[in-house]
Design a protein around this motif. Structure first.
Motif, PDB file in Angstrom:
ATOM      1  N   ARG A  31       0.841  -1.209   0.000  1.00  0.00           N
ATOM      2  CA  ARG A  31       0.000   0.000   0.000  1.00  0.00           C
ATOM      3  C   ARG A  31       0.876   1.260   0.000  1.00  0.00           C
ATOM      4  NH1 ARG A  31      -4.171  -0.179   4.771  1.00  0.00           N
ATOM      5  NH2 ARG A  31      -4.886   1.707   3.715  1.00  0.00           N
ATOM      6  N   ASP A  32       2.023   1.166   0.707  1.00  0.00           N
ATOM      7  CA  ASP A  32       2.921   2.322   0.745  1.00  0.00           C
ATOM      8  C   ASP A  32       3.518   2.637  -0.622  1.00  0.00           C
ATOM      9  OD1 ASP A  32       2.523   2.722   3.429  1.00  0.00           O
ATOM     10  OD2 ASP A  32       4.286   1.600   4.068  1.00  0.00           O
ATOM     11  N   ASN A  47       0.418   4.526  -2.186  1.00  0.00           N
ATOM     12  CA  ASN A  47      -0.141   5.690  -1.487  1.00  0.00           C
ATOM     13  C   ASN A  47       0.571   5.884  -0.154  1.00  0.00           C
ATOM     14  OD1 ASN A  47      -1.727   7.789  -0.610  1.00  0.00           O
ATOM     15  ND2 ASN A  47      -3.373   6.464   0.137  1.00  0.00           N
ATOM     16  N   ARG A  48       1.591   6.718  -0.141  1.00  0.00           N
ATOM     17  CA  ARG A  48       2.377   6.914   1.074  1.00  0.00           C
ATOM     18  C   ARG A  48       1.667   7.839   2.053  1.00  0.00           C
ATOM     19  NH1 ARG A  48       8.867   7.158   0.418  1.00  0.00           N
ATOM     20  NH2 ARG A  48       9.156   5.012  -0.275  1.00  0.00           N
ATOM     21  N   LYS A  49       1.837   7.543   3.347  1.00  0.00           N
ATOM     22  CA  LYS A  49       1.280   8.377   4.409  1.00  0.00           C
ATOM     23  C   LYS A  49       2.398   9.203   5.038  1.00  0.00           C
ATOM     24  CE  LYS A  49      -1.718   6.993   7.328  1.00  0.00           C
ATOM     25  NZ  LYS A  49      -2.377   6.244   8.431  1.00  0.00           N
TER      26      LYS A  49
END
Length: 335
Positions: free
Chosen positions: A27-28, A31-33
């Motif tokens: 997921r990173d 779409n990085r947080k």
């Protein structure tokens, strides 16, 4: 005129936040947080010309980030900043000619060439006239006692030798403001004392403003009358060392050894009305605790010396290091 003037100085960083597990890793990729960290939080700082100020705080308090903004390495996220009348980041070329920087863990000297060749290169960088350069350099070589080191490559110098050469290099263009970050780290007592004496001399002779960042509070005590304490990006104290001790030193202790045993009630009677408390440590040993700001040591002793047979006496007060450790460990706010 002020050497440093900062209002609402703030620096924020965006930090990548990874998700746990293999699924999180995939997921990173897509779409990085991120989360925002405020390393320096809206500080106000005013330092006048010729001041010697200690800038202290625990690891992660924001000291290095502040120094990097003051020296133009980082651009503030918000706030106003003038150093020697310049915007350090936007007017960098003119600004760097007015400051000197010594980082204890980093070198501004060229590693594989002789020290004197580094000095010559710095002369060219700062475009210093030869006659003016040599006269000033000769003085620093004499005071710092580095004449025997000039022909040696920097990589062959001991840490103490290199730090003395670093100081000379940082002052080669006569800056009006000197930033020192851990300048005595790892040095022996004699070298530390020589460096402190040199810094006092350039401050007295040239009016050089010095901002000192260090974990060695003995440097602060030896050089600075003012200290600025930082915690979690905020200034929690800005004032004199003497005031810091008066506010948070916990008073003084007078250790007394009598020629013969004295009833503690008699001692309490002699100091009646003073802000003190007594404690008996042994048959002839007593300690009197004196509260700061209310009673002085001389008041206590004047009540005792003519009437009580004192054999030995020792006065003890908390060190700056103990006071600072107490402030951080107990989370005090003292600004």
């Amino acid at each position: 005129m002020l050497s440093i003037e900062a209002h609402g100085l703030t620096k924020e960083f965006k930090v990548y936040q990874s998700r746990p597990g293999l699924t999180g890793a995939f997921r990173d990729l897509l779409n990085r947080k991120y989360r925002t960290i405020r390393a320096v939080d809206s500080i106000d700082l005013r330092i006048g010309k010729g001041e010697m100020v200690g800038y202290i705080g625990e690891n992660g308090a924001g000291k290095s980030t502040t120094i990097k903004m003051l020296t133009g390495i980082l651009q503030p996220t918000a706030g106003e900043l003038k150093v020697n009348g310049y915007d350090p980041h936007r007017q960098r070329e003119e600004f760097v000619k007015t400051i000197g920087v010594v980082f204890g863990q980093r070198s501004q000297l060229w590693w594989d060439i002789a020290v004197q060749e580094s000095f010559r290169l710095l002369q060219k960088v700062y475009r210093i006239p030869a006659e003016e350069h040599q006269k000033h350099l000769d003085r620093m070589i004499e005071v710092l006692d580095i004449s025997s080191l000039l022909d040696q490559p920097v990589r062959k110098l001991s840490l103490g030798q290199r730090m003395r050469c670093e100081l000379a290099a940082s002052l080669i263009h006569r800056p009006s403001l000197l930033f020192l970050d851990e300048p005595t780290i790892g040095l022996d007592v004699l070298v530390k004392e020589n460096i402190r004496r040199f810094l006092k001399e350039i401050n007295r002779e040239f009016g050089t403003t010095i901002l000192l960042t260090t974990h060695d509070l003995s440097d602060i005590e030896a050089l600075c009358s003012r200290v600025v304490m930082l915690d979690q990006g905020k200034i929690i104290y800005d004032g004199g060392l003497a005031q810091l001790r008066n506010l948070w030193g916990g008073g003084k202790k007078i250790h007394l050894e009598m020629e013969k045993e004295v009833l503690i009630a008699d001692l309490q009677g002699r100091t009646d009305g003073l802000s003190v408390s007594w404690e008996q440590k042994g048959p002839r040993q007593y300690t009197v605790h004196v509260q700061n700001g209310e009673t002085t040591v001389s008041e206590v002793l004047s009540r005792l010396v003519q009437h009580v047979p004192i054999q030995e006496m020792q006065i003890e007060e908390a060190t700056t290091e103990e006071i600072v450790r107490k402030i951080y460990s107990e989370g005090m706010t003292i600004a």
